[in-house]
Design a protein around this motif. Structure first.
Motif, PDB file in Angstrom:
ATOM      1  N   ARG A   1      -0.692   6.159 -10.441  1.00  0.00           N
ATOM      2  CA  ARG A   1      -1.501   5.141 -11.147  1.00  0.00           C
ATOM      3  C   ARG A   1      -1.298   5.234 -12.655  1.00  0.00           C
ATOM      4  O   ARG A   1      -1.239   4.207 -13.342  1.00  0.00           O
TER       5      ARG A   1
ATOM      6  N   GLU B   1      -1.394  -0.870  -4.184  1.00  0.00           N
ATOM      7  CA  GLU B   1      -2.659  -0.211  -3.875  1.00  0.00           C
ATOM      8  C   GLU B   1      -2.352   1.237  -3.489  1.00  0.00           C
ATOM      9  O   GLU B   1      -1.854   1.508  -2.393  1.00  0.00           O
TER      10      GLU B   1
ATOM     11  N   THR C   1       0.862  -1.175   0.000  1.00  0.00           N
ATOM     12  CA  THR C   1       0.000   0.000   0.000  1.00  0.00           C
ATOM     13  C   THR C   1       0.902   1.230   0.000  1.00  0.00           C
ATOM     14  O   THR C   1       1.912   1.256   0.702  1.00  0.00           O
TER      15      THR C   1
ATOM     16  N   GLU D   1      -3.372   4.965  -2.465  1.00  0.00           N
ATOM     17  CA  GLU D   1      -4.479   5.584  -1.740  1.00  0.00           C
ATOM     18  C   GLU D   1      -4.146   7.033  -1.382  1.00  0.00           C
ATOM     19  O   GLU D   1      -2.987   7.364  -1.116  1.00  0.00           O
TER      20      GLU D   1
END
Length: 229
Positions: A107, A116, A94, A118
């Motif tokens: 991304r 991931e 993460t 965030e």
């Protein structure tokens, strides 16, 4: 008389945006402003190297961390290069940043990523991240915050590390005898005392390296490794 345009100094532009945010009592708002301006081609993110940080790369080469079945967290993901390197070691990774544009850029840069990404605030992170990660990597995030906020940010970083987990911190270094008011940030480099502040009764500093920057041998960087009982 030359008509050529002069490119703005990235460090000067970064300080300008940071100082504007500080005057508005918004010490973290300049991150989004900087990444947004960079996305529009109006600024450059000084720490965006287009590759993982060399000190993280060398740590991974020497430590050879086994990531399979383990979780990692990258603090201040930026455009994602450090997180991608960590994920390549097999960690379920993460990576977060307070800037939505930074996360969008990460991304976009890594469309097939296993990371991931965030949007989150280091000073107010998700509660379920506490002591949840086997590897935590913090590069240049705490030092990008005003000195008054650094103790709280340091505490939050340390709290992410799970039992038996490792924390790696990379930061610009300054001498302990350099007064805070002598530093015109960002960044606000970390003293040795600030590096030692990541420790807790069960999170121990096990390795500390202070090395000159390859771009300017008068500037030094910390690479610190910590291990939780």
């Amino acid at each position: 008389m030359s008509s050529e345009s002069v490119e703005p100094d990235p460090e000067v532009e970064t300080r300008r945006l940071a100082n504007e945010s500080l005057r508005q009592d918004d010490p973290t708002g300049w991150f989004e402003r900087l990444y947004s301006a960079a996305s529009d081609g109006a600024a450059v993110v000084p720490w965006d190297r287009g590759a993982a940080h060399p000190l993280l790369t060398s740590w991974i080469e020497s430590a050879a961390p086994a990531g399979e079945g383990r979780r990692a967290l990258v603090v201040g993901a930026g455009t994602g290069w450090d997180a991608e390197l960590v994920a390549d070691q097999g960690f379920s990774t993460t990576a977060f940043d307070i800037s939505p544009t930074a996360i969008e850029t990460a991304r976009h840069n890594h469309p097939d990523s296993k990371v991931e990404y965030e949007v989150a605030d280091l000073l107010n992170p998700p509660a379920d991240w506490q002591r949840a990660f086997d590897l935590v990597v913090e590069i240049y995030t705490v030092q990008a915050l005003p000195i008054a906020l650094q103790p709280e940010a340091t505490k939050r970083v340390s709290e992410f590390v799970a039992a038996g987990g490792t924390l790696v911190v990379i930061a610009a270094a300054r001498d302990d005898n350099t007064p805070d008011n002598a530093i015109e940030g960002p960044p606000w480099p970390l003293t040795r005392a600030a590096i030692e502040a990541f420790t807790t009764p069960d999170l121990h500093l096990i390795d500390l390296d202070r090395s000159p920057s390859p771009n300017d041998p008068t500037l030094y960087r910390w690479r610190a490794e910590y291990l939780r009982d």
